[in-house]
Design a protein around this motif. Structure first.
Motif, PDB file in Angstrom:
ATOM      1  N   GLY A  59      11.444   8.698  -6.734  1.00  0.00           N
ATOM      2  CA  GLY A  59      11.753   9.725  -5.752  1.00  0.00           C
ATOM      3  C   GLY A  59      11.866   9.225  -4.334  1.00  0.00           C
ATOM      4  O   GLY A  59      12.506   9.870  -3.493  1.00  0.00           O
ATOM      5  N   ILE A  60      11.261   8.066  -4.021  1.00  0.00           N
ATOM      6  CA  ILE A  60      11.253   7.606  -2.628  1.00  0.00           C
ATOM      7  C   ILE A  60      11.954   6.269  -2.435  1.00  0.00           C
ATOM      8  O   ILE A  60      12.264   5.896  -1.297  1.00  0.00           O
ATOM      9  CB  ILE A  60       9.812   7.497  -2.093  1.00  0.00           C
ATOM     10  CG1 ILE A  60       9.019   6.436  -2.868  1.00  0.00           C
ATOM     11  CG2 ILE A  60       9.105   8.842  -2.157  1.00  0.00           C
ATOM     12  CD1 ILE A  60       7.621   6.187  -2.298  1.00  0.00           C
ATOM     13  N   LEU A 418       0.909   0.999  -3.145  1.00  0.00           N
ATOM     14  CA  LEU A 418      -0.184   1.242  -2.206  1.00  0.00           C
ATOM     15  C   LEU A 418       0.136   2.505  -1.411  1.00  0.00           C
ATOM     16  O   LEU A 418       1.047   2.514  -0.572  1.00  0.00           O
ATOM     17  CB  LEU A 418      -0.350   0.054  -1.256  1.00  0.00           C
ATOM     18  CG  LEU A 418      -0.518  -1.328  -1.912  1.00  0.00           C
ATOM     19  CD1 LEU A 418      -0.607  -2.400  -0.843  1.00  0.00           C
ATOM     20  CD2 LEU A 418      -1.751  -1.349  -2.795  1.00  0.00           C
ATOM     21  N   GLY A 419      -0.559   3.577  -1.707  1.00  0.00           N
ATOM     22  CA  GLY A 419      -0.314   4.827  -1.018  1.00  0.00           C
ATOM     23  C   GLY A 419      -0.904   4.840   0.381  1.00  0.00           C
ATOM     24  O   GLY A 419      -1.708   3.960   0.751  1.00  0.00           O
ATOM     25  N   PRO A 420      -0.532   5.823   1.210  1.00  0.00           N
ATOM     26  CA  PRO A 420      -1.108   5.952   2.552  1.00  0.00           C
ATOM     27  C   PRO A 420      -2.633   6.065   2.468  1.00  0.00           C
ATOM     28  O   PRO A 420      -3.161   6.805   1.641  1.00  0.00           O
ATOM     29  CB  PRO A 420      -0.483   7.249   3.080  1.00  0.00           C
ATOM     30  CG  PRO A 420       0.756   7.427   2.277  1.00  0.00           C
ATOM     31  CD  PRO A 420       0.458   6.879   0.917  1.00  0.00           C
ATOM     32  N   PRO A 443       9.573   4.832   2.524  1.00  0.00           N
ATOM     33  CA  PRO A 443       9.304   6.009   3.355  1.00  0.00           C
ATOM     34  C   PRO A 443       7.982   6.680   2.992  1.00  0.00           C
ATOM     35  O   PRO A 443       7.525   6.632   1.847  1.00  0.00           O
ATOM     36  CB  PRO A 443      10.490   6.928   3.044  1.00  0.00           C
ATOM     37  CG  PRO A 443      11.569   6.010   2.594  1.00  0.00           C
ATOM     38  CD  PRO A 443      10.888   4.909   1.862  1.00  0.00           C
ATOM     39  N   GLY A 444       7.356   7.307   3.994  1.00  0.00           N
ATOM     40  CA  GLY A 444       6.121   8.040   3.760  1.00  0.00           C
ATOM     41  C   GLY A 444       4.875   7.189   3.836  1.00  0.00           C
ATOM     42  O   GLY A 444       3.798   7.646   3.437  1.00  0.00           O
ATOM     43  N   GLY A 445       4.980   5.965   4.307  1.00  0.00           N
ATOM     44  CA  GLY A 445       3.811   5.111   4.427  1.00  0.00           C
ATOM     45  C   GLY A 445       3.401   4.411   3.151  1.00  0.00           C
ATOM     46  O   GLY A 445       2.307   3.836   3.068  1.00  0.00           O
TER      47      GLY A 445
END
Length: 770
Positions: A59-60, A418-420, A443-445
Motif C-alpha cells: 500500500g505504501i 521498521l514502523g514509526p 512514506p509515513g515514516g
C-alpha cells in the motif's frame, strides 16, 4: 436416494447423457480458463505477520513487481553486444509502467566476474492495474528477447505465473495423452471388450471437466497454484476410473442373473452405487482436514479436490447407469465361476494371513515402520527454481545465474519493516545481524531494511535470521516479511493446526465407517493400518527427494527438504484413497455375512408357519449392518440348540425366532466372510490401484518437483495399501479381533439401527443359463 437416481438414469438415459454432455462442454470451455491465471506463490497464510507486513508494503511502496533477464553465452564486453544491451535498456525504460532499469555495465553486481553473463532487472511502477502491468511486462520481454545472444532468459514476478501456467497446461495434456491409452489397454485386459473398457474413460473425462470447472470457480475468489491443476486433475481422472471400474464389474456380475439390462442397472446401483457413495464421502471427508488450515492454497485445493470427488461420484451413479441402460446390453456378463475358482489368489492370501496372523503382524508392521523412519527427519521448504523442470524459462534463468555468478546471487532478502517509533538502537541491532543490509525510506515514516542471508532463500540461516529479528524487536513496531518469514509462519501454522485437522478427519471417518459397519473397532483398526501405509509412503518420499537417493531416476534431485505443501496433501489425499479401498472390501465382507445369514434364515423359514415368515420378513432384507447382541464389552455367544445369529433370551416363545430389533446381521462365520470379501473385491482393488498408479505416473512426467513428490507419495501409498495392508494386514487383524471386530456398545448399536445408512440390495437370483 440411490434407487431414485437409478430410476431417473434408466427412465431418461438420453436426458441424463445430454446434461452431462453440457457439463463437459462447460468444463472444457469455461473451466480451462484457469490456466491463464495461476500462481507459483503458495506459502502465504492470511493474518500472519509476514502477510500483514507484505500488505502494508504493497500500500505504501511506490515500486511494484519486477522481472529479471539474463544474457549469457558470449563475452558481454563485446562491442556489438554491449551496444544492443544499452539500446535495449533505453527502450525498456521508455515503456509506460516501467519504474527502473539499471545499466548492467555500470551497476555493481549485475555483470558476472567471468565476463560471460549479465543481469537486467526491470522494476514496474506500483499501483498498476492488472491489464497495464501485463502489457508493460509483455512489451519489456519482447524488447529484451530481441537481443542477439546465445542465451536470453526472462522470468519472475507476474511473468513467472504465466510461464508456469502454460507449462502446466502442456503437462496436463501430455499426462492425459500418456495415461488414457494405457488405462484403456488395462481396462481391455480386465473386461475383454472395447465397449466396457471405454465407459470408464467417459466417466474419467467427466472427472477432468469437473476438475477444470471447480478450479476455475475457486480462481475467481482466490489464487490457484500451478500445482493444484495437476493434483486435482490426476485425482479427478484416477477416482473416476476407480468408481467406474467398481460399477462395471458389478454390472457384469448382475448380468449373469438377468437378461433385463434395466434390472441389472438397478441392482448394480443398489449395491456398487452404495459403495461408491460411501467411498466418495470418505475421500471428501479426508480432505476436510485441509480446510482447518488458514493457508489459502491448502483450503482451495481441499475444496477443489472435494468438488472433483463429488463430480466423479455423481457421474458413477448417474451418467454411468444411463450409459449402461443405452449400451450395456452388448456388454458380456462376467464368466460364472465356482467359489473355489473365483479370486483364488486373494482367498489363499487371506487364509494364509488368518492362519499366520501373528507372524504376518510381526513381519509386516516392522517393515512398514522401517520405511516410515525417515519421516522423523522431515524438513519442509518453499524451495527455489530447482523445483521446476529444466525446460522452463525460470529454471534456465536460475541455472545460468548459478553458473556465472557467486552463490547466493538473487536470493530474496529478509525484509524488515521498521514502523514509526522504532528506536535507532533497535534498527542498528537489526542491521548488524548480517554483513550486507540495504535501507530505504517510505512514506509515513516507515523504513524498509533488506537483510541478505547467507545460503539459500529458505535455508536454516535465513529462517534463523527471521526468528532473531523477532527476538530483538521486543514490543517495538517492527515486522518481518519475505520468503523466509513466510516459511517460518507457514511452519508455525502447520504445527498449530495439524492436530485439529487430524481430529476433524478422524472424527468424520469414524462416523462414516460406523454408519457403514455398525462397529466401533473396525474404524479404529482401519485408521491404524492406514497410518502404517501412509507413514511408509511418506518415508520413502523423504528418503528420495529430501535425502537425494534415486531422485534423478524420477527426473528430480535431492533438495534437502520437501515442498511445504507435500506432507499435508499426501497425507490427506492418500488417507482418503486408502479409505476408498477399505470401503470396497468391507462392502463385500458385509454382503457375504448378510448372504450367509439369508441362507440360514431361509432354511429355517421353510420349517415355520407362513405368518411367522411374513412377520419377520424384514430380517431377511435387513441391511448388512452388524449388531452385537451381547452386553457392552462381552463377546457375543450363540445359544446352544439355536441357529446361528439368534441371541439368547430374545426369541419368540416356542419358535426360536429372533425379534427384528435385536437380530444379528451375520451368521458368526466372520473369518470366512473376510476370505469371501477379499476373494470378490481383491481383483477390483488391485486393478484400481494399478490404474491409479498409471495415472499418477503419467503426471510425474512433467518434471515439477512438488508433483513428483506428491505423485510418488500417492503411488506408493495406494500400492502399499492395496497389497500389503488390504491383502495381509486386514485379514490378519480381522482374525485377531474375531467377532469382536463387529462390536459396538448398546447405545451406539441402537443409534446405528435407527440412523445407520443402508440400502439393501435385491435378493440374488440364479444365473440365466441355469
Amino acid at each position: 436416494m440411490l434407487s431414485t437416481l437409478a430410476r431417473a438414469a434408466t427412465r431418461r438415459p438420453l436426458t441424463v447423457i445430454g446434461l452431462w454432455a453440457a457439463f463437459l462442454l462447460l468444463g472444457f470451455g469455461l473451466g480451462t480458463g484457469v490456466f491463464a491465471d495461476l500462481s507459483d506463490d503458495v506459502p502465504d497464510v492470511p493474518g500472519t505477520e509476514s502477510d500483514l507486513a507484505d500488505d502494508h508494503l504493497s500500500g505504501i511502496d511506490p515500486t511494484g513487481e519486477s522481472v529479471t533477464a539474463v544474457v549469457a553465452g558470449e563475452a558481454v564486453s563485446d562491442a556489438a553486444l554491449r551496444a544492443q544491451v544499452e539500446r535495449t535498456v533505453a527502450e525498456v525504460r521508455r515503456i509506460a509502467g516501467v519504474a527502473d532499469v539499471p545499466d548492467p555495465y555500470t551497476t555493481p553486481g549485475l555483470t558476472a566476474r567471468d565476463g560471460q553473463a549479465l543481469v537486467i532487472p526491470v522494476t514496474f511502477e506500483g499501483g498498476l492495474s492488472d491489464e497495464a502491468e501485463e502489457e508493460a511486462t509483455d512489451r519489456a520481454v519482447e524488447t529484451i528477447k530481441r537481443i542477439d545472444a546465445p542465451d536470453v532468459h526472462v522470468s519472475g514476478g507476474e511473468l513467472l505465473g504465466r510461464q508456469l501456467g502454460e507449462r502446466a497446461q502442456q503437462d496436463v495434456e501430455k499426462a492425459e495423452l500418456i495415461s488414457l491409452p494405457v488405462v484403456l489397454a488395462l481396462l481391455l485386459v480386465v473386461f475383454g471388450g472395447l465397449r466396457a473398457a471405454a465407459l470408464p474413460l467417459v466417466v474419467a473425462v467427466s472427472g477432468i471437466a469437473g476438475a477444470f470447472l471447480g478450479l476455475f470457480v475457486f480462481s475467481q475468489v482466490t489464487d490457484i497454484s500451478v500445482y493444484a491443476i495437476q493434483v486435482t486433475t490426476m485425482l479427478g481422472l484416477g477416482l473416476a476410473v476407480d468408481y467406474a471400474l467398481l460399477t462395471l464389474v458389478r454390472f457384469r456380475e448382475e448380468r449373469r442373473y438377468t437378461d433385463d439390462v434395466v434390472e441389472a442397472v438397478h441392482r448394480t446401483v443398489a449395491s456398487a452405487g452404495r459403495t461408491v457413495l460411501f467411498s466418495g464421502l470418505t475421500v471428501a471427508v479426508s480432505l476436510t482436514g485441509l480446510l482447518v488450515f488458514p493457508s489459502v492454497f491448502l483450503r482451495s485445493i481441499g475444496l477443489a479436490v472435494a468438488a472433483v470427488v463429488v463430480v466423479d461420484m455423481l457421474a458413477a451413479v448417474t451418467l454411468l447407469p444411463a450409459l449402461l441402460t443405452r449400451f450395456g446390453g452388448r456388454i458380456r456378463p462376467s464368466k460364472a465361476r465356482s467359489e473355489h475358482e473365483e479370486g483364488r489368489v486373494f482367498a489363499r492370501l487371506a487364509r494364509f494371513a488368518q492362519r499366520r496372523r501373528t507372524a504376518v503382524l510381526v513381519t509386516v508392521v516392522p517393515v512398514l515402520l522401517l520405511l516410515a523412519l525417515p519421516v522423523t527427519g522431515l524438513r519442509i521448504a518453499i524451495g527455489d527454481a530447482r523445483q521446476l523442470p529444466a525446460a522452463t524459462e525460470a529454471r534456465q534463468l536460475y541455472d545460468t545465474v548459478d553458473a556465472h555468478f557467486p552463490k547466493g546471487t538473487g536470493v530474496s532478502p529478509v525484509v524488515v519493516v521498521l514502523g514509526p517509533g522504532t528506536t535507532p538502537a533497535t534498527a542498528d541491532r537489526i542491521r548488524a545481524l548480517v554483513a550486507h543490509a540495504e535501507s530505504r525510506d517510505l512514506p509515513g515514516g516507515t523504513t524498509v531494511v533488506e537483510l541478505m542471508p547467507p545460503g539459500s532463500v529458505d535455508g536454516g540461516a535465513a529462517t534463523g535470521l527471521v526468528e532473531r529479528v523477532r527476538e530483538i524487536r521486543g514490543d517495538e513496531p517492527v515486522q518481518v516479511t519475505g520468503v523466509a518469514a513466510r516459511l517460518v509462519d507457514f511452519r508455525a501454522m502447520l504445527a498449530e493446526r495439524a492436530p485439529w485437522a487430524a481430529l476433524t478427519v478422524l472424527a468424520g471417518i469414524f462416523v462414516l465407517l460406523f454408519a457403514f459397519t455398525g462397529s466401533v473397532l473396525l474404524p479404529l483398526r482401519t485408521v491404524a493400518t492406514t497410518l502404517l501405509s501412509l507413514g511408509a509412503a511418506l518415508g520413502v518420499v523423504v528418503w528420495v527427494f529430501q535425502d537425494g537417493h534415486g531422485a534423478g531416476l524420477l527426473g528430480g534431485e535431492g533438495l534437502g527438504a520437501l515442498s511445504l505443501t507435500v506432507p499435508p496433501l499426501v497425507v490427506s489425499i492418500a488417507f482418503g484413497l486408502a479409505m476408498d479401498y477399505e470401503i470396497f472390501i468391507l462392502a463385500r465382507m458385509r454382503e457375504s455375512l448378510s448372504a450367509d445369514r439369508r441362507r440360514t434364515l431361509a432354511g429355517r423359514a421353510s420349517r415355520r408357519p407362513v405368518h411367522a415368515i411374513a412377520r419377520h420378513r424384514d430380517t431377511l432384507d435387513g441391511g448388512p449392518a452388524v449388531r452385537a447382541d451381547s452386553s457392552a464389552g462381552e463377546e457375543p455367544r450363540e445359544p446352544s440348540g439355536q441357529a446361528a445369529g439368534v441371541p439368547a433370551g430374545r426369541r419368540e416363545a416356542g419358535r426360536g425366532v429372533p425379534t427384528g430389533s435385536t437380530v444379528r446381521r451375520h451368521t458368526g462365520d466372520e473369518r470366512e466372510a473376510v476370505v469371501t470379501g477379499l476373494r470378490r473385491s481383491g481383483r477390483v482393488v488391485t486393478c484400481a490401484a494399478l490404474l491409479l498408479a498409471v495415472v499418477f505416473g503419467a503426471f510425474m512426467t512433467g518434471g515439477f518437483s512438488p508433483i513428483l513428490q506428491i505423485g510418488l507419495g500417492l503411488t506408493l501409498a495406494v500400492l502399499i495399501d492395496a497389497t500389503v495392508v488390504r491383502m495381509l494386514l486386514v485379514p490378519a487383524t480381522m482374525a485377531l479381533l474375531g467377532r469382536r471386530a463387529w462390536w459396538a456398545p448398546k447405545p451406539l448399536r441402537r443409534a446405528h439401527e435407527r440412523f445407520g445408512l443402508r440400502e439393501a440390495a435385491p435378493e440374488p437370483r440364479l444365473p440365466t443359463s441355469v
